[in-house]
Design a protein around this motif. Structure first.
Motif, PDB file in Angstrom:
ATOM      1  N   PHE A  62     104.992 -34.276  12.456  1.00 14.24           N
ATOM      2  CA  PHE A  62     104.036 -35.323  12.801  1.00 14.24           C
ATOM      3  C   PHE A  62     104.004 -35.489  14.313  1.00 14.24           C
ATOM      4  N   ARG A  63     102.911 -36.030  14.803  1.00 12.45           N
ATOM      5  CA  ARG A  63     102.893 -36.502  16.188  1.00 12.45           C
ATOM      6  C   ARG A  63     103.647 -37.820  16.235  1.00 12.45           C
ATOM      7  N   ILE A  64     104.702 -37.881  17.025  1.00 13.58           N
ATOM      8  CA  ILE A  64     105.541 -39.087  17.053  1.00 13.58           C
ATOM      9  C   ILE A  64     105.195 -39.988  18.234  1.00 13.58           C
ATOM     10  N   GLY A 231     104.559 -36.516  28.951  1.00 13.80           N
ATOM     11  CA  GLY A 231     105.809 -37.243  28.814  1.00 13.80           C
ATOM     12  C   GLY A 231     105.684 -38.591  28.160  1.00 13.80           C
ATOM     13  N   GLU A 232     104.462 -39.112  28.084  1.00 17.59           N
ATOM     14  CA  GLU A 232     104.253 -40.428  27.480  1.00 17.59           C
ATOM     15  C   GLU A 232     104.163 -40.381  25.962  1.00 17.59           C
ATOM     16  N   GLY A 233     103.894 -39.195  25.366  1.00 19.65           N
ATOM     17  CA  GLY A 233     103.743 -39.213  23.913  1.00 19.65           C
ATOM     18  C   GLY A 233     103.405 -37.892  23.271  1.00 19.65           C
ATOM     19  N   GLY A 234     103.785 -36.768  23.859  1.00 19.41           N
ATOM     20  CA  GLY A 234     103.309 -35.482  23.391  1.00 19.41           C
ATOM     21  C   GLY A 234     104.151 -34.764  22.359  1.00 19.41           C
ATOM     22  N   LEU A 235     105.229 -35.358  21.884  1.00 20.53           N
ATOM     23  CA  LEU A 235     106.121 -34.627  20.972  1.00 20.53           C
ATOM     24  C   LEU A 235     105.613 -34.614  19.535  1.00 20.53           C
ATOM     25  N   THR A 236     105.866 -33.487  18.859  1.00 19.82           N
ATOM     26  CA  THR A 236     105.763 -33.426  17.406  1.00 19.82           C
ATOM     27  C   THR A 236     107.170 -33.189  16.877  1.00 19.82           C
TER      28      THR A 236
END
Length: 536
Positions: A62-64, A231-236
């Motif tokens: 998911f996109r976290i 860096g603000e929200g790009g992790l899956t």
């Protein structure tokens, strides 16, 4: 694999919480619970893809979203430990394009820098998440801005700008992409093999869930977004990878052994006011037990990463449906898991409709400026501010406070038909009930320009109504926004951010000594008193 009776019982009760999402054709969520270092629950509910009829499993990615922030901060702290980054230095020391503002890297990590959110900077120019943007466009919005919402370290106010810039600083200093740095220094050493930074919206990510909006009654639709993320929200990621990360808080194995304690390190605001936001993580408490973690919100995706160190408990809930509330669900699951914990205090008495009925209505403070509606909706005390609703819960001290931690808001009845509202950092203000709105002044018509956003607002009167044509660095034209008067010196501007959310902002009218309108000072949820100068 054998299960304890306790874990079986917990699973069945969690099953009941998510039962509605197991209906055919429904998106849903995944839940993981780790207690005393053991995974006692890891289970998916609903579909990762309605179109392909693919179920959600613990391996679904998911996109976290903003849960990513603690990893960006971790990368920066690693560079600081190596002497490459000074946490007391201003960001423009490392990103020379930025304006020389009196902000420190550490203040950015703690969301007390005063830097406006770049998402809001672009939105004031008519651009939203549904419209295409490039990474350089997002950075250009940060470079263009010279406005601070407040004196740095005097308040907490959530801003994605802080972490976008932190990620870019990591890249400049390490001479490598943020995603590669995180993979080599954090994810691979810890075995977080299903976690990656997916900056581009076209990145191919095996096993990634599709994000949806809507509900079973009104139907589901795919959630659109066109913004790259950094860096603000790009992790899956997956729930199991996030449990691995949680274990690292208790058993640090990365080279920087003090990383967990540095993330949670306390630093008071000016005047010794507390800041619950630490470094990329937020602290709070659940019925007397301390919590630390973070939530994430992106169109069609919602995440809650919740740790309760005193109870050796971690709960992770990730949804691919915007109407699911992982923040509330994670806390409900934690309460079920800890029902026999003697440290768990009794829940505060629920807020009643009888308490809210006399307070229902629209409340306004012209000095801030700030306005909100209070109502009893769907069996809960609900505030709508800047166009966005949120639920109130009773705090241990009796105040009725916003459940979420991304902003500060608590209220209680005041004297003489007022309410007292606590906006954090000792800022307790008196709000009066708004009576009949005053019409916007005729002289408001004109063109207003913001150098900090590059936005151009043209306000026109259309019969008895007002509308505003909006343009900015990335867009011109589009549907007009509406303008409505509040009092002699304040108007409300309603805008659309696409098909995801609708947002309002307040504009304070600035006049010269002769009473002529010279500017507007615009305040949103994450921008305070930004100036728009009148051009004609």
């Amino acid at each position: 694999m054998s299960k304890s009776i306790g874990s079986i019982a917990l699973e069945r009760r969690v099953d009941a919480l998510f039962a509605r999402y197991t209906a055919p054709g429904s998106p849903g969520a995944v839940v993981a619970v780790m207690q005393e270092g053991e995974v006692v629950l890891s289970k998916g509910y609903g579909l990762a893809s309605i179109e392909l009829d693919v179920p959600i499993t613990p391996a679904t990615r998911f996109r976290i979203a903003s849960v990513s922030k603690q990893f960006t901060v971790s990368a920066a702290l690693m560079l600081a430990a190596e002497g490459k980054l000074d946490l007391k230095a201003p960001p423009h020391k490392y990103l020379r394009e930025l304006a020389p503002l009196p902000v420190t890297v550490d203040q950015m990590m703690r969301n007390c820098s005063g830097l406006p959110d770049f998402l809001e900077l672009l939105r004031l120019g008519g651009h939203g998440l549904d419209k295409p943007a490039r990474p350089e466009d997002l950075y250009a919005a940060c470079v263009r801005n010279r406005h601070l919402n407040f004196t740095p370290n005097s308040r907490f106010l959530y801003s994605n700008t802080n972490f976008l810039l932190l990620g870019l600083i990591v890249e400049r200093l390490s001479k490598t992409k943020l995603g590669d740095f995180l993979a080599e220094r954090i994810f691979k050493p810890l075995g977080m093999n299903s976690t990656q930074l997916a900056a581009g919206i076209d990145t191919v990510i095996p096993g990634l869930a599709t994000g949806y909006l809507g509900d079973a009654t009104n139907g589901f639709r795919r959630a659109a977004h066109a913004y790259p993320q950094g860096g603000e929200g790009g992790l899956t990621s997956t729930v199991e990878d996030l449990l691995i990360w949680s274990r690292h808080f208790d058993q640090p194995t990365l080279t920087l052994k003090t990383l967990p304690s540095q993330l949670a390190a306390v630093s008071p605001l000016t005047g010794k006011h507390a800041n619950k936001y630490r470094r990329g993580v937020q602290t709070d408490n659940l019925r007397g037990l301390a919590t630390i973690g973070h939530g994430g919100l992106w169109p069609g995706f919602r995440t809650e990463f919740l740790r309760m160190p005193e109870a050796n408990l971690t709960v992770v809930v990730i949804a691919n449906l915007g109407s699911i509330d992982p923040w509330r669900q994670a806390r409900a699951i934690a309460t079920l898991a800890l029902e026999n914990n003697k440290k768990l205090k009794a829940a505060p008495a629920p807020i009643t409709e009888a308490e809210i009925k006399p307070l229902a209505g629209t409340w306004f403070n012209a000095q801030e400026p700030s306005m909100f509606d209070l109502a009893w909706q769907n069996g809960e005390a609900t505030v709508t501010q800047n166009g966005l609703p949120f639920v109130l819960g009773r705090r241990a001290d009796g105040w009725l406070a916003a459940e979420r931690g991304s902003f500060e808001f608590a209220l209680k009845p005041g004297a003489k038909a007022t309410v007292r509202v606590d906006l954090g950092a000792g800022r307790v203000m008196t709000f009066a009930k708004l009576g009949r709105r005053k019409a916007a002044p005729t002289a408001l018509a004109g063109t207003y320009v913001s150098t900090d956003t590059g936005a151009i607002w043209r306000i026109e009167r259309k019969g008895d109504a007002w509308e505003m044509l909006v343009g900015g660095p990335l867009i011109a034209g589009g549907a007009p926004w509406t303008v409505q008067g509040i009092d002699d010196d304040t108007v409300e501007v309603a805008s659309s951010a696409g098909n995801w959310i609708n947002i309002t902002q307040l504009a304070h009218i600035v006049r010269d000594r002769r009473g002529r309108i010279t500017a507007l000072e615009v305040s949103t949820g994450r921008i305070k008193k930004m100036r728009f100068d009148r051009q004609n």
